[in-house]
Design an enzyme around this catalytic site. Sequence first.
Site, PDB file in Angstrom:
ATOM      1  N   HIS A 255       1.373  -1.288  -0.036  1.00  0.00           N
ATOM      2  CA  HIS A 255       0.153   0.226  -0.132  1.00  0.00           C
ATOM      3  C   HIS A 255       0.799   1.220  -0.417  1.00  0.00           C
ATOM      4  CE1 HIS A 255       0.805  -0.678   4.344  1.00  0.00           C
ATOM      5  NE2 HIS A 255       0.703   0.802   4.625  1.00  0.00           N
TER       6      HIS A 255
ATOM      7  N   ASN B 233      -5.402  11.587  11.619  1.00  0.00           N
ATOM      8  CA  ASN B 233      -4.713  11.785  13.268  1.00  0.00           C
ATOM      9  C   ASN B 233      -5.276  12.750  13.994  1.00  0.00           C
ATOM     10  OD1 ASN B 233      -2.154   9.987  12.759  1.00  0.00           O
ATOM     11  ND2 ASN B 233      -1.664  11.361  11.453  1.00  0.00           N
TER      12      ASN B 233
ATOM     13  N   GLU C 209      -1.708  10.536 -10.840  1.00  0.00           N
ATOM     14  CA  GLU C 209      -2.046  10.459 -12.279  1.00  0.00           C
ATOM     15  C   GLU C 209      -2.875   9.411 -13.493  1.00  0.00           C
ATOM     16  OE1 GLU C 209       1.719  10.038 -16.106  1.00  0.00           O
ATOM     17  OE2 GLU C 209       2.022   9.194 -13.783  1.00  0.00           O
TER      18      GLU C 209
ATOM     19  N   ARG D 211      -1.971  10.930   4.627  1.00  0.00           N
ATOM     20  CA  ARG D 211      -2.303  11.112   6.109  1.00  0.00           C
ATOM     21  C   ARG D 211      -2.759  12.206   5.432  1.00  0.00           C
ATOM     22  NH1 ARG D 211       3.277  10.744   7.699  1.00  0.00           N
ATOM     23  NH2 ARG D 211       3.367   9.878   9.720  1.00  0.00           N
TER      24      ARG D 211
ATOM     25  N   GLU E 151      -4.272   3.399   1.499  1.00  0.00           N
ATOM     26  CA  GLU E 151      -4.222   3.440   3.086  1.00  0.00           C
ATOM     27  C   GLU E 151      -3.944   5.156   3.810  1.00  0.00           C
ATOM     28  OE1 GLU E 151      -2.273   3.014   7.861  1.00  0.00           O
ATOM     29  OE2 GLU E 151      -0.864   2.018   5.985  1.00  0.00           O
TER      30      GLU E 151
ATOM     31  N   HIS F 221       2.668  11.481  -7.061  1.00  0.00           N
ATOM     32  CA  HIS F 221       1.874  11.329  -7.340  1.00  0.00           C
ATOM     33  C   HIS F 221       1.930   9.644  -7.311  1.00  0.00           C
ATOM     34  CE1 HIS F 221       4.322  11.454 -11.498  1.00  0.00           C
ATOM     35  NE2 HIS F 221       3.114   9.984 -11.423  1.00  0.00           N
TER      36      HIS F 221
END
Length: 126
Positions: A5, A60, A122, A9, A56, A74
Amino acid sequence: MRILHTMFRVADLQRSLDFYINTMGMQLLRQKDNEEYEYSLAFVGYGSEEDGAVIELTYNWGKDDYDMGNAFGHIALETDDIYSLCSTLEEKGADVYRKPGPVKGGSTLIAFVRDPDGYAIELIQH
């Protein structure tokens, strides 16, 4: 070895899930909150984690902005109809900031869209 993955964030998990699921057409594969360390994870993709790489999304708790830096470029997604996809993305309010067309110096058709946190995606014509 294989890529599992890529982690981003995000400032607002629900906004990001809406983008990746409802705008980009991915599936929510799993989601988990960690009360002790105050973060939430959501994994999204076009197929199972066993079959390919996924994204993922990490939220937070209480953190609503990040410094993107200048090293990340990207992620890339392949599509069968780049023009139709970009039209649909724009209808859904996505920022298609590089319209479909040939890559500079080549013939491969590409476009770029930003997610709600500013990450670049992209799009590449199959």
